[in-house]
Design a protein around this motif. Structure first.
Motif, PDB file in Angstrom:
ATOM      1  N   GLU A  23       0.825  -1.204   0.000  1.00 45.10           N
ATOM      2  CA  GLU A  23       0.000   0.000   0.000  1.00 45.10           C
ATOM      3  C   GLU A  23       0.864   1.262   0.000  1.00 45.10           C
ATOM      4  OE1 GLU A  23      -3.336   2.102  -0.392  1.00 45.10           O
ATOM      5  OE2 GLU A  23      -3.232  -0.079  -0.385  1.00 45.10           O
ATOM      6  N   ILE A  24       1.939   1.243   0.763  1.00 42.71           N
ATOM      7  CA  ILE A  24       2.863   2.393   0.782  1.00 42.71           C
ATOM      8  C   ILE A  24       3.486   2.583  -0.596  1.00 42.71           C
ATOM      9  CG2 ILE A  24       5.080   3.194   1.680  1.00 42.71           C
ATOM     10  CD1 ILE A  24       4.278   1.964   4.382  1.00 42.71           C
ATOM     11  N   ILE A  25       3.892   1.503  -1.224  1.00 43.77           N
ATOM     12  CA  ILE A  25       4.497   1.598  -2.552  1.00 43.77           C
ATOM     13  C   ILE A  25       3.480   2.143  -3.559  1.00 43.77           C
ATOM     14  CG2 ILE A  25       5.360   0.217  -4.486  1.00 43.77           C
ATOM     15  CD1 ILE A  25       6.724  -1.573  -2.378  1.00 43.77           C
ATOM     16  N   LYS A  26       2.247   1.647  -3.502  1.00 44.32           N
ATOM     17  CA  LYS A  26       1.231   2.092  -4.445  1.00 44.32           C
ATOM     18  C   LYS A  26       0.903   3.562  -4.270  1.00 44.32           C
ATOM     19  CE  LYS A  26      -2.450  -0.397  -4.336  1.00 44.32           C
ATOM     20  NZ  LYS A  26      -3.522  -1.381  -4.138  1.00 44.32           N
ATOM     21  N   THR A  27       0.800   4.028  -3.051  1.00 39.06           N
ATOM     22  CA  THR A  27       0.344   5.393  -2.824  1.00 39.06           C
ATOM     23  C   THR A  27       1.462   6.416  -2.895  1.00 39.06           C
ATOM     24  OG1 THR A  27       0.562   5.120  -0.431  1.00 39.06           O
ATOM     25  CG2 THR A  27      -1.593   4.691  -1.394  1.00 39.06           C
ATOM     26  N   ASN A  28       2.659   6.072  -2.535  1.00 42.33           N
ATOM     27  CA  ASN A  28       3.710   7.069  -2.438  1.00 42.33           C
ATOM     28  C   ASN A  28       4.767   6.917  -3.526  1.00 42.33           C
ATOM     29  OD1 ASN A  28       5.246   9.162  -1.502  1.00 42.33           O
ATOM     30  ND2 ASN A  28       6.201   7.998   0.124  1.00 42.33           N
ATOM     31  N   HIS A  29       5.389   5.800  -3.588  1.00 40.62           N
ATOM     32  CA  HIS A  29       6.535   5.626  -4.455  1.00 40.62           C
ATOM     33  C   HIS A  29       6.155   5.675  -5.936  1.00 40.62           C
ATOM     34  CE1 HIS A  29       9.140   4.924  -1.102  1.00 40.62           C
ATOM     35  NE2 HIS A  29       8.410   3.917  -0.675  1.00 40.62           N
ATOM     36  N   LEU A  30       5.002   5.149  -6.291  1.00 44.32           N
ATOM     37  CA  LEU A  30       4.619   5.159  -7.691  1.00 44.32           C
ATOM     38  C   LEU A  30       4.391   6.574  -8.196  1.00 44.32           C
ATOM     39  CD1 LEU A  30       2.291   2.052  -8.021  1.00 44.32           C
ATOM     40  CD2 LEU A  30       4.659   2.295  -8.709  1.00 44.32           C
ATOM     41  N   LYS A  31       3.893   7.452  -7.353  1.00 48.39           N
ATOM     42  CA  LYS A  31       3.698   8.846  -7.749  1.00 48.39           C
ATOM     43  C   LYS A  31       5.045   9.505  -8.023  1.00 48.39           C
ATOM     44  CE  LYS A  31       1.565  12.681  -8.425  1.00 48.39           C
ATOM     45  NZ  LYS A  31       1.031  12.915  -9.738  1.00 48.39           N
ATOM     46  N   HIS A  32       6.037   9.246  -7.183  1.00 46.97           N
ATOM     47  CA  HIS A  32       7.365   9.810  -7.393  1.00 46.97           C
ATOM     48  C   HIS A  32       8.003   9.261  -8.659  1.00 46.97           C
ATOM     49  CE1 HIS A  32       7.563  12.002  -3.653  1.00 46.97           C
ATOM     50  NE2 HIS A  32       7.159  10.933  -3.005  1.00 46.97           N
ATOM     51  N   ILE A  33       7.829   7.987  -8.897  1.00 48.88           N
ATOM     52  CA  ILE A  33       8.374   7.376 -10.110  1.00 48.88           C
ATOM     53  C   ILE A  33       7.704   7.985 -11.340  1.00 48.88           C
ATOM     54  CG2 ILE A  33       8.500   5.223 -11.432  1.00 48.88           C
ATOM     55  CD1 ILE A  33       8.841   3.774  -8.737  1.00 48.88           C
ATOM     56  N   GLU A  34       6.397   8.199 -11.252  1.00 50.38           N
ATOM     57  CA  GLU A  34       5.656   8.782 -12.372  1.00 50.38           C
ATOM     58  C   GLU A  34       6.156  10.191 -12.691  1.00 50.38           C
ATOM     59  OE1 GLU A  34       1.088  10.200 -13.239  1.00 50.38           O
ATOM     60  OE2 GLU A  34       1.439   8.501 -11.902  1.00 50.38           O
ATOM     61  N   THR A  35       6.396  11.005 -11.672  1.00 54.33           N
ATOM     62  CA  THR A  35       6.889  12.362 -11.917  1.00 54.33           C
ATOM     63  C   THR A  35       8.310  12.331 -12.476  1.00 54.33           C
ATOM     64  OG1 THR A  35       7.566  12.566  -9.602  1.00 54.33           O
ATOM     65  CG2 THR A  35       5.417  13.449 -10.185  1.00 54.33           C
ATOM     66  N   ASP A  36       9.134  11.402 -12.001  1.00 54.31           N
ATOM     67  CA  ASP A  36      10.498  11.289 -12.528  1.00 54.31           C
ATOM     68  C   ASP A  36      10.485  10.896 -14.005  1.00 54.31           C
ATOM     69  OD1 ASP A  36      11.509  11.935 -10.065  1.00 54.31           O
ATOM     70  OD2 ASP A  36      12.003   9.873  -9.493  1.00 54.31           O
ATOM     71  N   ILE A  37       9.639   9.958 -14.370  1.00 54.29           N
ATOM     72  CA  ILE A  37       9.551   9.530 -15.766  1.00 54.29           C
ATOM     73  C   ILE A  37       9.026  10.664 -16.630  1.00 54.29           C
ATOM     74  CG2 ILE A  37       8.293   7.993 -17.341  1.00 54.29           C
ATOM     75  CD1 ILE A  37       8.631   5.800 -15.245  1.00 54.29           C
ATOM     76  N   SER A  38       8.086  11.432 -16.118  1.00 55.98           N
ATOM     77  CA  SER A  38       7.563  12.571 -16.860  1.00 55.98           C
ATOM     78  C   SER A  38       8.667  13.593 -17.123  1.00 55.98           C
ATOM     79  CB  SER A  38       6.417  13.213 -16.081  1.00 55.98           C
ATOM     80  OG  SER A  38       5.959  14.362 -16.719  1.00 55.98           O
ATOM     81  N   MET A  39       9.486  13.846 -16.127  1.00 55.16           N
ATOM     82  CA  MET A  39      10.593  14.785 -16.292  1.00 55.16           C
ATOM     83  C   MET A  39      11.595  14.258 -17.320  1.00 55.16           C
ATOM     84  SD  MET A  39      12.348  17.548 -14.477  1.00 55.16           S
ATOM     85  CE  MET A  39      11.417  17.423 -13.000  1.00 55.16           C
ATOM     86  N   ILE A  40      11.899  12.977 -17.277  1.00 56.91           N
ATOM     87  CA  ILE A  40      12.832  12.378 -18.232  1.00 56.91           C
ATOM     88  C   ILE A  40      12.288  12.505 -19.652  1.00 56.91           C
ATOM     89  CG2 ILE A  40      13.811  10.173 -18.996  1.00 56.91           C
ATOM     90  CD1 ILE A  40      14.082   9.459 -16.009  1.00 56.91           C
ATOM     91  N   LYS A  41      10.978  12.292 -19.823  1.00 58.34           N
ATOM     92  CA  LYS A  41      10.377  12.431 -21.149  1.00 58.34           C
ATOM     93  C   LYS A  41      10.521  13.854 -21.671  1.00 58.34           C
ATOM     94  CE  LYS A  41       6.778   8.886 -21.153  1.00 58.34           C
ATOM     95  NZ  LYS A  41       5.315   8.684 -21.168  1.00 58.34           N
ATOM     96  N   LYS A  42      10.296  14.836 -20.808  1.00 56.95           N
ATOM     97  CA  LYS A  42      10.430  16.229 -21.234  1.00 56.95           C
ATOM     98  C   LYS A  42      11.858  16.536 -21.660  1.00 56.95           C
ATOM     99  CE  LYS A  42       6.667  17.884 -18.361  1.00 56.95           C
ATOM    100  NZ  LYS A  42       6.297  18.607 -17.137  1.00 56.95           N
ATOM    101  N   VAL A  43      12.824  16.049 -20.915  1.00 52.55           N
ATOM    102  CA  VAL A  43      14.230  16.275 -21.256  1.00 52.55           C
ATOM    103  C   VAL A  43      14.557  15.598 -22.587  1.00 52.55           C
ATOM    104  CG1 VAL A  43      16.604  15.744 -20.566  1.00 52.55           C
ATOM    105  CG2 VAL A  43      14.982  16.638 -18.885  1.00 52.55           C
ATOM    106  N   MET A  44      14.080  14.380 -22.771  1.00 54.47           N
ATOM    107  CA  MET A  44      14.360  13.664 -24.019  1.00 54.47           C
ATOM    108  C   MET A  44      13.756  14.382 -25.222  1.00 54.47           C
ATOM    109  SD  MET A  44      16.334  11.213 -23.275  1.00 54.47           S
ATOM    110  CE  MET A  44      16.283  10.161 -24.682  1.00 54.47           C
ATOM    111  N   TRP A  45      12.526  14.886 -25.091  1.00 52.82           N
ATOM    112  CA  TRP A  45      11.916  15.643 -26.189  1.00 52.82           C
ATOM    113  C   TRP A  45      12.717  16.906 -26.471  1.00 52.82           C
ATOM    114  CZ3 TRP A  45       8.795  14.340 -29.885  1.00 52.82           C
ATOM    115  CH2 TRP A  45       7.921  13.266 -29.717  1.00 52.82           C
ATOM    116  N   SER A  46      13.172  17.589 -25.441  1.00 53.84           N
ATOM    117  CA  SER A  46      13.969  18.806 -25.635  1.00 53.84           C
ATOM    118  C   SER A  46      15.278  18.498 -26.350  1.00 53.84           C
ATOM    119  CB  SER A  46      14.277  19.465 -24.286  1.00 53.84           C
ATOM    120  OG  SER A  46      13.090  19.807 -23.617  1.00 53.84           O
ATOM    121  N   VAL A  47      15.966  17.459 -25.934  1.00 51.53           N
ATOM    122  CA  VAL A  47      17.222  17.071 -26.569  1.00 51.53           C
ATOM    123  C   VAL A  47      16.966  16.666 -28.025  1.00 51.53           C
ATOM    124  CG1 VAL A  47      19.065  15.332 -26.563  1.00 51.53           C
ATOM    125  CG2 VAL A  47      18.384  16.457 -24.432  1.00 51.53           C
TER     126      VAL A  47
END
Length: 64
Positions: A23-47
């Motif tokens: 439950e902790i992983i589902k509610t907390n860690h997955l949100k952080h992973i999702e934001t990190d992946i979103s940031m990586i996608k933005k950087v990749m599109w910019s590059v």
């Protein structure tokens, strides 16, 4: 040697701990992973855009 009921109680406690961890992983860690992946996608599109624009500039400068 622990009895059968003690073993069952220990297993039930372990299952509850695992459920809590999931439950902790589902509610907390997955949100952080999702934001990190979103940031990586933005950087990749910019590059990618920068590489494409530089490639286009090189092609234009060679042809003219």
């Amino acid at each position: 040697m622990p009895s059968q009921s003690e073993k069952i109680n220990k297993l039930e406690k372990d299952i509850l701990l695992i459920k809590k961890d999931i439950e902790i992983i589902k509610t907390n860690h997955l949100k952080h992973i999702e934001t990190d992946i979103s940031m990586i996608k933005k950087v990749m599109w910019s590059v990618g855009f920068l590489v494409f624009s530089n490639l286009l500039a090189i092609i234009i400068s060679i042809t003219y």
